[in-house]
Motif scaffolding. Structure first.
Motif, PDB file in Angstrom:
ATOM      1  N   ALA A   8       0.840  -1.205   0.000  1.00  6.80           N
ATOM      2  CA  ALA A   8       0.000   0.000   0.000  1.00  6.80           C
ATOM      3  C   ALA A   8       0.874   1.253   0.000  1.00  6.80           C
ATOM      4  CB  ALA A   8      -0.927   0.001   1.208  1.00  6.80           C
ATOM      5  N   GLN A   9       1.974   1.234   0.754  1.00  2.00           N
ATOM      6  CA  GLN A   9       2.868   2.388   0.803  1.00  2.00           C
ATOM      7  C   GLN A   9       3.510   2.645  -0.560  1.00  2.00           C
ATOM      8  OE1 GLN A   9       6.077   2.141   3.648  1.00  2.00           O
ATOM      9  NE2 GLN A   9       6.963   4.077   2.998  1.00  2.00           N
ATOM     10  N   LEU A  10       3.951   1.591  -1.245  1.00  7.32           N
ATOM     11  CA  LEU A  10       4.556   1.751  -2.569  1.00  7.32           C
ATOM     12  C   LEU A  10       3.542   2.320  -3.553  1.00  7.32           C
ATOM     13  CD1 LEU A  10       6.843   1.394  -4.603  1.00  7.32           C
ATOM     14  CD2 LEU A  10       6.080  -0.974  -4.912  1.00  7.32           C
ATOM     15  N   VAL A  11       2.327   1.796  -3.539  1.00  5.31           N
ATOM     16  CA  VAL A  11       1.274   2.283  -4.439  1.00  5.31           C
ATOM     17  C   VAL A  11       0.999   3.764  -4.181  1.00  5.31           C
ATOM     18  CG1 VAL A  11      -1.171   2.065  -5.052  1.00  5.31           C
ATOM     19  CG2 VAL A  11       0.243   0.020  -4.783  1.00  5.31           C
ATOM     20  N   ASP A  12       0.916   4.162  -2.913  1.00  2.25           N
ATOM     21  CA  ASP A  12       0.680   5.567  -2.577  1.00  2.25           C
ATOM     22  C   ASP A  12       1.814   6.455  -3.092  1.00  2.25           C
ATOM     23  OD1 ASP A  12      -1.689   4.897  -1.355  1.00  2.25           O
ATOM     24  OD2 ASP A  12      -0.866   4.980   0.692  1.00  2.25           O
ATOM     25  N   GLU A  13       3.048   5.999  -2.929  1.00  2.00           N
ATOM     26  CA  GLU A  13       4.192   6.784  -3.395  1.00  2.00           C
ATOM     27  C   GLU A  13       4.217   6.887  -4.918  1.00  2.00           C
ATOM     28  OE1 GLU A  13       7.919   5.695  -1.582  1.00  2.00           O
ATOM     29  OE2 GLU A  13       6.980   5.515   0.391  1.00  2.00           O
ATOM     30  N   LEU A  14       3.897   5.807  -5.597  1.00  2.00           N
ATOM     31  CA  LEU A  14       3.856   5.847  -7.065  1.00  2.00           C
ATOM     32  C   LEU A  14       2.754   6.780  -7.564  1.00  2.00           C
ATOM     33  CD1 LEU A  14       4.441   2.076  -7.876  1.00  2.00           C
ATOM     34  CD2 LEU A  14       6.034   3.969  -8.252  1.00  2.00           C
ATOM     35  N   LYS A  15       1.603   6.760  -6.891  1.00  2.00           N
ATOM     36  CA  LYS A  15       0.516   7.670  -7.266  1.00  2.00           C
ATOM     37  C   LYS A  15       0.931   9.126  -7.064  1.00  2.00           C
ATOM     38  CE  LYS A  15      -3.396   4.592  -6.408  1.00  2.00           C
ATOM     39  NZ  LYS A  15      -4.556   4.329  -5.527  1.00  2.00           N
ATOM     40  N   ALA A  16       1.652   9.403  -5.986  1.00  2.00           N
ATOM     41  CA  ALA A  16       2.099  10.770  -5.712  1.00  2.00           C
ATOM     42  C   ALA A  16       3.087  11.235  -6.770  1.00  2.00           C
ATOM     43  CB  ALA A  16       2.727  10.851  -4.319  1.00  2.00           C
ATOM     44  N   VAL A  17       4.004  10.366  -7.166  1.00  3.75           N
ATOM     45  CA  VAL A  17       4.978  10.723  -8.209  1.00  3.75           C
ATOM     46  C   VAL A  17       4.244  10.965  -9.525  1.00  3.75           C
ATOM     47  CG1 VAL A  17       6.862   9.820  -9.630  1.00  3.75           C
ATOM     48  CG2 VAL A  17       6.936   9.575  -7.145  1.00  3.75           C
ATOM     49  N   HIS A  18       3.305  10.098  -9.847  1.00  2.64           N
ATOM     50  CA  HIS A  18       2.542  10.249 -11.087  1.00  2.64           C
ATOM     51  C   HIS A  18       1.763  11.570 -11.094  1.00  2.64           C
ATOM     52  CE1 HIS A  18       0.337   9.087 -14.654  1.00  2.64           C
ATOM     53  NE2 HIS A  18      -0.796   9.335 -14.019  1.00  2.64           N
ATOM     54  N   ALA A  19       1.114  11.881  -9.979  1.00  5.07           N
ATOM     55  CA  ALA A  19       0.345  13.128  -9.882  1.00  5.07           C
ATOM     56  C   ALA A  19       1.257  14.336 -10.025  1.00  5.07           C
ATOM     57  CB  ALA A  19      -0.406  13.179  -8.556  1.00  5.07           C
ATOM     58  N   ALA A  20       2.450  14.279  -9.443  1.00  7.10           N
ATOM     59  CA  ALA A  20       3.391  15.394  -9.545  1.00  7.10           C
ATOM     60  C   ALA A  20       3.851  15.580 -10.991  1.00  7.10           C
ATOM     61  CB  ALA A  20       4.591  15.157  -8.634  1.00  7.10           C
ATOM     62  N   ARG A  21       4.077  14.483 -11.697  1.00 11.47           N
ATOM     63  CA  ARG A  21       4.486  14.576 -13.112  1.00 11.47           C
ATOM     64  C   ARG A  21       3.378  15.177 -13.957  1.00 11.47           C
ATOM     65  NH1 ARG A  21       7.710   8.920 -14.165  1.00 11.47           N
ATOM     66  NH2 ARG A  21       9.580   9.517 -13.035  1.00 11.47           N
ATOM     67  N   ILE A  22       2.158  14.720 -13.729  1.00  6.79           N
ATOM     68  CA  ILE A  22       1.011  15.257 -14.476  1.00  6.79           C
ATOM     69  C   ILE A  22       0.870  16.747 -14.183  1.00  6.79           C
ATOM     70  CG2 ILE A  22      -1.506  15.175 -14.712  1.00  6.79           C
ATOM     71  CD1 ILE A  22      -0.034  12.815 -16.022  1.00  6.79           C
ATOM     72  N   SER A  23       0.966  17.124 -12.925  1.00  5.41           N
ATOM     73  CA  SER A  23       0.858  18.523 -12.526  1.00  5.41           C
ATOM     74  C   SER A  23       1.959  19.358 -13.175  1.00  5.41           C
ATOM     75  CB  SER A  23       0.923  18.636 -11.008  1.00  5.41           C
ATOM     76  OG  SER A  23       0.890  19.986 -10.618  1.00  5.41           O
ATOM     77  N   GLY A  24       3.185  18.827 -13.193  1.00  7.28           N
ATOM     78  CA  GLY A  24       4.312  19.530 -13.810  1.00  7.28           C
ATOM     79  C   GLY A  24       4.117  19.716 -15.301  1.00  7.28           C
ATOM     80  N   ARG A  25       3.599  18.691 -15.959  1.00  6.21           N
ATOM     81  CA  ARG A  25       3.344  18.792 -17.407  1.00  6.21           C
ATOM     82  C   ARG A  25       2.272  19.832 -17.692  1.00  6.21           C
ATOM     83  NH1 ARG A  25       2.904  12.585 -18.103  1.00  6.21           N
ATOM     84  NH2 ARG A  25       5.080  12.005 -18.036  1.00  6.21           N
ATOM     85  N   GLN A  26       1.232  19.836 -16.847  1.00  8.25           N
ATOM     86  CA  GLN A  26       0.152  20.802 -17.038  1.00  8.25           C
ATOM     87  C   GLN A  26       0.665  22.220 -16.836  1.00  8.25           C
ATOM     88  OE1 GLN A  26      -2.953  20.037 -18.244  1.00  8.25           O
ATOM     89  NE2 GLN A  26      -3.025  22.234 -18.507  1.00  8.25           N
ATOM     90  N   ALA A  27       1.509  22.420 -15.826  1.00  9.93           N
ATOM     91  CA  ALA A  27       2.072  23.751 -15.571  1.00  9.93           C
ATOM     92  C   ALA A  27       2.940  24.189 -16.741  1.00  9.93           C
ATOM     93  CB  ALA A  27       2.885  23.739 -14.278  1.00  9.93           C
ATOM     94  N   ALA A  28       3.715  23.270 -17.294  1.00  8.37           N
ATOM     95  CA  ALA A  28       4.561  23.609 -18.444  1.00  8.37           C
ATOM     96  C   ALA A  28       3.703  23.943 -19.658  1.00  8.37           C
ATOM     97  CB  ALA A  28       5.500  22.440 -18.757  1.00  8.37           C
ATOM     98  N   ALA A  29       2.643  23.190 -19.873  1.00 12.37           N
ATOM     99  CA  ALA A  29       1.743  23.463 -21.001  1.00 12.37           C
ATOM    100  C   ALA A  29       1.076  24.819 -20.832  1.00 12.37           C
ATOM    101  CB  ALA A  29       0.691  22.358 -21.120  1.00 12.37           C
ATOM    102  N   ASN A  30       0.681  25.142 -19.611  1.00 10.79           N
ATOM    103  CA  ASN A  30       0.049  26.434 -19.358  1.00 10.79           C
ATOM    104  C   ASN A  30       1.026  27.580 -19.556  1.00 10.79           C
ATOM    105  OD1 ASN A  30      -2.367  25.213 -18.803  1.00 10.79           O
ATOM    106  ND2 ASN A  30      -2.121  25.302 -16.591  1.00 10.79           N
ATOM    107  N   ALA A  31       2.274  27.371 -19.258  1.00 11.25           N
ATOM    108  CA  ALA A  31       3.277  28.421 -19.446  1.00 11.25           C
ATOM    109  C   ALA A  31       3.505  28.683 -20.927  1.00 11.25           C
ATOM    110  CB  ALA A  31       4.592  28.024 -18.775  1.00 11.25           C
ATOM    111  N   ILE A  32       3.396  27.616 -21.727  1.00  9.34           N
ATOM    112  CA  ILE A  32       3.596  27.763 -23.175  1.00  9.34           C
ATOM    113  C   ILE A  32       2.355  28.369 -23.817  1.00  9.34           C
ATOM    114  CG2 ILE A  32       3.912  26.480 -25.327  1.00  9.34           C
ATOM    115  CD1 ILE A  32       5.591  24.479 -23.633  1.00  9.34           C
ATOM    116  N   ALA A  33       1.207  27.843 -23.469  1.00 11.18           N
ATOM    117  CA  ALA A  33      -0.049  28.311 -24.057  1.00 11.18           C
ATOM    118  C   ALA A  33      -1.081  28.460 -22.937  1.00 11.18           C
ATOM    119  CB  ALA A  33      -0.544  27.323 -25.102  1.00 11.18           C
ATOM    120  N   PRO A  34      -1.105  29.614 -22.278  1.00 10.30           N
ATOM    121  CA  PRO A  34      -2.055  29.800 -21.171  1.00 10.30           C
ATOM    122  C   PRO A  34      -3.492  29.581 -21.624  1.00 10.30           C
ATOM    123  CG  PRO A  34      -0.558  31.661 -21.371  1.00 10.30           C
ATOM    124  CD  PRO A  34      -0.324  30.772 -22.553  1.00 10.30           C
TER     125      PRO A  34
END
Length: 72
Positions: free
Chosen positions: A36-62
């Protein structure tokens, strides 16, 4: 050219080995139990990557809000 593949269990995992494999561009996997701990950590990393990609996309094309009233 030589291809090297590696596999290790999480009990024998060490960061130095991973860095050495990556430095040499060796292909490898680390096998771990799906706790359960590994799954939670993997979900957190995945969410951070998605969030980072979205922020980068917004910076390019708000995103533009069309809800505002514009005078023509």
């Amino acid at each position: 050219m030589t291809t090297v593949y590696g596999r290790t269990d999480s009990g024998f995992y060490c960061w130095e080995a991973v860095q050495a494999y990556e430095k040499r561009n060796w292909r490898f996997i680390v096998v771990a139990r799906k706790t359960a701990q590994l799954v939670d950590e993997l979900k957190a990393v995945h969410a951070a990557r998605i969030s980072g990609r979205q922020a980068a996309a917004n910076a390019i094309a708000p995103q533009v809000s069309y809800d505002q009233h514009h005078e023509h």
